[in-house]
Scaffold this motif. Structure first.
Motif: not given
Length: 74
Positions: A51-74
């Motif tokens: 369960x912790x590994x799955x939660x960590x994976x979800x957080x990683x995916x969510x933060x990675x998506x956020x970083x891509x969105x942030x970087x594409x706004x430039x």
């Protein structure tokens, strides 16, 4: 009728693991009961790790998506 899949809950699994550990620490179990409790503890521990590994994976995916969105706004 098929059996419903039990939804695993991290907090419940941790609580069950703690109860199992407490029961084993009392030391008044038969060998067979101690082995069954040990097996249950291992199962619960693996469940929590999964369960912790799955939660960590979800957080990683969510933060990675956020970083891509942030970087594409430039």
């Amino acid at each position: 009728m098929s059996k419903k899949t039990k939804k695993i809950n991290y907090e419940t699994s941790v609580s069950d693991l703690e109860a199992t550990i407490t029961k084993m620490e009392q030391g008044d179990m038969s060998l067979e009961d101690a082995l069954q409790s040990f097996e249950e503890g291992i199962r619960l521990s693996r469940e929590c790790q999964q369960l912790l590994a799955e939660a960590e994976q979800r957080v990683t995916l969510l933060t990675a998506d956020g970083e891509e969105d942030f970087l594409s706004d430039d």
